[in-house]
Design a protein around this motif. Structure first.
Motif, PDB file in Angstrom:
ATOM      1  N   PRO A 163       0.818  -1.081   0.091  1.00 41.11           N
ATOM      2  CA  PRO A 163       0.114  -0.077   0.079  1.00 41.11           C
ATOM      3  C   PRO A 163       0.794   1.309   0.008  1.00 41.11           C
ATOM      4  N   VAL A 164       0.361   2.261  -0.681  1.00 36.98           N
ATOM      5  CA  VAL A 164       0.918   3.885  -0.769  1.00 36.98           C
ATOM      6  C   VAL A 164       2.227   3.890  -1.303  1.00 36.98           C
ATOM      7  N   VAL A 165       3.237   3.189  -1.304  1.00 33.47           N
ATOM      8  CA  VAL A 165       4.269   3.375  -1.806  1.00 33.47           C
ATOM      9  C   VAL A 165       4.771   2.226  -2.717  1.00 33.47           C
ATOM     10  N   PRO A 166       5.271   2.881  -3.947  1.00 30.20           N
ATOM     11  CA  PRO A 166       5.606   1.654  -5.217  1.00 30.20           C
ATOM     12  C   PRO A 166       6.625   1.015  -4.711  1.00 30.20           C
ATOM     13  N   PHE A 167       6.979  -0.256  -5.047  1.00 32.09           N
ATOM     14  CA  PHE A 167       8.223  -1.199  -4.376  1.00 32.09           C
ATOM     15  C   PHE A 167       8.627  -1.893  -5.469  1.00 32.09           C
ATOM     16  N   THR A 168       9.850  -1.474  -6.041  1.00 32.20           N
ATOM     17  CA  THR A 168      10.337  -2.253  -7.079  1.00 32.20           C
ATOM     18  C   THR A 168      11.738  -3.114  -6.675  1.00 32.20           C
ATOM     19  N   LEU A 169      12.165  -3.741  -7.582  1.00 30.94           N
ATOM     20  CA  LEU A 169      13.658  -4.367  -7.406  1.00 30.94           C
ATOM     21  C   LEU A 169      14.721  -3.500  -7.835  1.00 30.94           C
ATOM     22  N   GLN A 170      14.695  -2.463  -8.434  1.00 29.58           N
ATOM     23  CA  GLN A 170      15.694  -1.594  -8.694  1.00 29.58           C
ATOM     24  C   GLN A 170      16.902  -1.389  -7.552  1.00 29.58           C
ATOM     25  N   PHE A 171      16.610  -1.207  -6.552  1.00 29.57           N
ATOM     26  CA  PHE A 171      17.579  -0.982  -5.459  1.00 29.57           C
ATOM     27  C   PHE A 171      18.562  -2.339  -5.234  1.00 29.57           C
ATOM     28  N   LEU A 172      17.658  -3.366  -5.166  1.00 32.00           N
ATOM     29  CA  LEU A 172      18.440  -4.788  -5.178  1.00 32.00           C
ATOM     30  C   LEU A 172      19.319  -4.856  -6.275  1.00 32.00           C
TER      31      LEU A 172
ATOM     32  N   LEU B 247       8.135  18.758   5.140  1.00 32.59           N
ATOM     33  CA  LEU B 247       9.064  17.698   5.753  1.00 32.59           C
ATOM     34  C   LEU B 247       8.507  16.608   6.163  1.00 32.59           C
ATOM     35  N   TRP B 248       7.251  16.681   6.949  1.00 30.33           N
ATOM     36  CA  TRP B 248       6.614  15.444   7.468  1.00 30.33           C
ATOM     37  C   TRP B 248       6.074  14.456   6.527  1.00 30.33           C
ATOM     38  N   PRO B 249       5.603  15.083   5.701  1.00 26.37           N
ATOM     39  CA  PRO B 249       4.964  14.178   4.673  1.00 26.37           C
ATOM     40  C   PRO B 249       6.342  13.410   3.567  1.00 26.37           C
ATOM     41  N   LEU B 250       7.157  14.278   3.456  1.00 27.05           N
ATOM     42  CA  LEU B 250       8.285  13.712   2.860  1.00 27.05           C
ATOM     43  C   LEU B 250       8.781  12.674   3.573  1.00 27.05           C
ATOM     44  N   PHE B 251       9.278  12.710   4.758  1.00 28.38           N
ATOM     45  CA  PHE B 251       9.698  11.847   5.622  1.00 28.38           C
ATOM     46  C   PHE B 251       8.914  10.488   5.663  1.00 28.38           C
ATOM     47  N   LEU B 252       7.469  10.849   5.794  1.00 28.57           N
ATOM     48  CA  LEU B 252       6.430   9.605   5.879  1.00 28.57           C
ATOM     49  C   LEU B 252       6.534   8.749   4.341  1.00 28.57           C
ATOM     50  N   TYR B 253       6.182   9.529   3.490  1.00 27.35           N
ATOM     51  CA  TYR B 253       6.020   8.609   2.287  1.00 27.35           C
ATOM     52  C   TYR B 253       7.347   8.617   1.539  1.00 27.35           C
ATOM     53  N   CYS B 254       8.266   9.238   1.514  1.00 26.99           N
ATOM     54  CA  CYS B 254       9.646   9.028   0.847  1.00 26.99           C
ATOM     55  C   CYS B 254      10.857   8.103   1.724  1.00 26.99           C
TER      56      CYS B 254
ATOM     57  N   PRO C 191       9.719  14.259  -9.625  1.00 30.87           N
ATOM     58  CA  PRO C 191      10.464  14.343  -7.981  1.00 30.87           C
ATOM     59  C   PRO C 191      11.245  13.180  -7.711  1.00 30.87           C
ATOM     60  N   SER C 192      10.813  11.794  -8.278  1.00 31.40           N
ATOM     61  CA  SER C 192      11.768  10.670  -7.935  1.00 31.40           C
ATOM     62  C   SER C 192      13.008  10.575  -8.749  1.00 31.40           C
ATOM     63  N   PHE C 193      13.447  11.414  -9.451  1.00 27.84           N
ATOM     64  CA  PHE C 193      14.636  11.498 -10.347  1.00 27.84           C
ATOM     65  C   PHE C 193      15.910  11.282  -9.142  1.00 27.84           C
ATOM     66  N   GLY C 194      15.855  12.072  -8.118  1.00 26.80           N
ATOM     67  CA  GLY C 194      16.686  12.086  -7.340  1.00 26.80           C
ATOM     68  C   GLY C 194      17.278  10.422  -6.766  1.00 26.80           C
ATOM     69  N   TYR C 195      16.149   9.561  -6.710  1.00 32.50           N
ATOM     70  CA  TYR C 195      16.510   8.230  -6.355  1.00 32.50           C
ATOM     71  C   TYR C 195      17.484   7.341  -7.389  1.00 32.50           C
ATOM     72  N   LEU C 196      17.074   8.025  -8.622  1.00 27.80           N
ATOM     73  CA  LEU C 196      17.953   7.285  -9.486  1.00 27.80           C
ATOM     74  C   LEU C 196      19.376   7.779  -9.241  1.00 27.80           C
ATOM     75  N   ILE C 197      19.834   9.011  -9.159  1.00 32.82           N
ATOM     76  CA  ILE C 197      20.974   9.717  -8.717  1.00 32.82           C
ATOM     77  C   ILE C 197      21.611   8.991  -7.574  1.00 32.82           C
ATOM     78  N   GLY C 198      20.786   8.678  -6.469  1.00 33.15           N
ATOM     79  CA  GLY C 198      20.936   7.872  -5.433  1.00 33.15           C
ATOM     80  C   GLY C 198      21.378   6.501  -5.771  1.00 33.15           C
ATOM     81  N   PHE C 199      20.809   6.091  -6.657  1.00 33.98           N
ATOM     82  CA  PHE C 199      21.302   4.585  -7.107  1.00 33.98           C
ATOM     83  C   PHE C 199      22.421   4.598  -7.422  1.00 33.98           C
ATOM     84  N   TRP C 200      22.909   5.515  -8.425  1.00 33.69           N
ATOM     85  CA  TRP C 200      24.257   5.642  -9.048  1.00 33.69           C
ATOM     86  C   TRP C 200      25.276   5.897  -8.027  1.00 33.69           C
ATOM     87  N   LEU C 201      25.241   6.858  -6.824  1.00 30.56           N
ATOM     88  CA  LEU C 201      25.987   7.119  -5.875  1.00 30.56           C
ATOM     89  C   LEU C 201      26.171   6.178  -4.909  1.00 30.56           C
ATOM     90  N   GLY C 202      25.085   5.414  -4.522  1.00 32.20           N
ATOM     91  CA  GLY C 202      24.934   4.288  -3.714  1.00 32.20           C
ATOM     92  C   GLY C 202      25.766   3.138  -4.216  1.00 32.20           C
TER      93      GLY C 202
END
Length: 186
Positions: free
Chosen positions: A35-44, A151-158, A88-99
């Motif tokens: 529920p709520v947040v899409p969950f993919t296997l990209q991070f894995l 900030l709170w919704p960002l922390f909660l959802y992201c 807004p989710s493009f930052g996670y892609l940048i994070g994947f690269w640096l991570g």
């Protein structure tokens, strides 16, 4: 992975990089229904790229994925194209690269990394992914595309709602890495 510079090893490196670039793209479409947040296997797959290929090659495979998506291939979770940088989710892609880069550096700091080191590597990469993703989301949403988020919704959802699944993926990556690193590095 440190290979002697031979044509055979260069070919092997390119094949591994291409495989992980493809796995990351496929991982964007393997959605686990929560529920709520899409969950993919990209991070894995980005984490495994860093663990198995090392910092430089793992990050390069993630960067290839990002560039292919920005060139217009619909391989991101919500499409592709140069305009995706305003998603807004493009930052996670940048994070994947640096991570992947950080995960690879930590995992490669030992010739035979144990489960604890690999788990530390995975969690360190996860921290980078969430740090980049949340910061980018906040900046893009509040200052670029005029879809403000506090900030709170960002922390909660992201973070809060999304991190439990990624913790499981960190453990899975460490377990897989422990088994696969000896195979890939020989």
């Amino acid at each position: 992975m440190n290979y002697p510079h031979t044509a055979e090893n260069k070919t092997r490196q390119l094949i591994f990089m291409a495989v992980f670039t493809a796995l990351i793209a496929i991982g964007a479409f393997i959605r686990i229904p929560v529920p709520v947040v899409p969950f993919t296997l990209q991070f894995l797959f980005t984490t495994m790229a860093g663990m198995l290929l090392g910092s430089r090659l793992g990050a390069a495979s993630v960067l290839a994925y990002i560039l292919l998506g920005l060139l217009g291939l619909p391989i991101f979770a919500s499409g592709g194209g140069p305009g995706y940088i305003f998603n807004p989710s493009f930052g996670y892609l940048i994070g994947f690269w640096l991570g992947a880069r950080l995960t690879g550096a930590i995992a490669a700091s030992s010739s035979h990394p144990g489960f604890k080191r690999l788990l530390l590597a995975a969690f360190s990469g996860l921290a980078v992914v969430y740090g980049c993703g949340m910061l980018y989301y906040y900046i893009i949403g509040n200052y670029i595309i005029n879809q403000p988020i506090a900030l709170w919704p960002l922390f909660l959802y992201c973070f809060l709602l999304a991190v439990p699944g990624d913790i499981i993926l960190c453990i899975a990556a460490a377990l897989l890495g422990k088994k696969l690193i000896p195979v890939v590095r020989k």
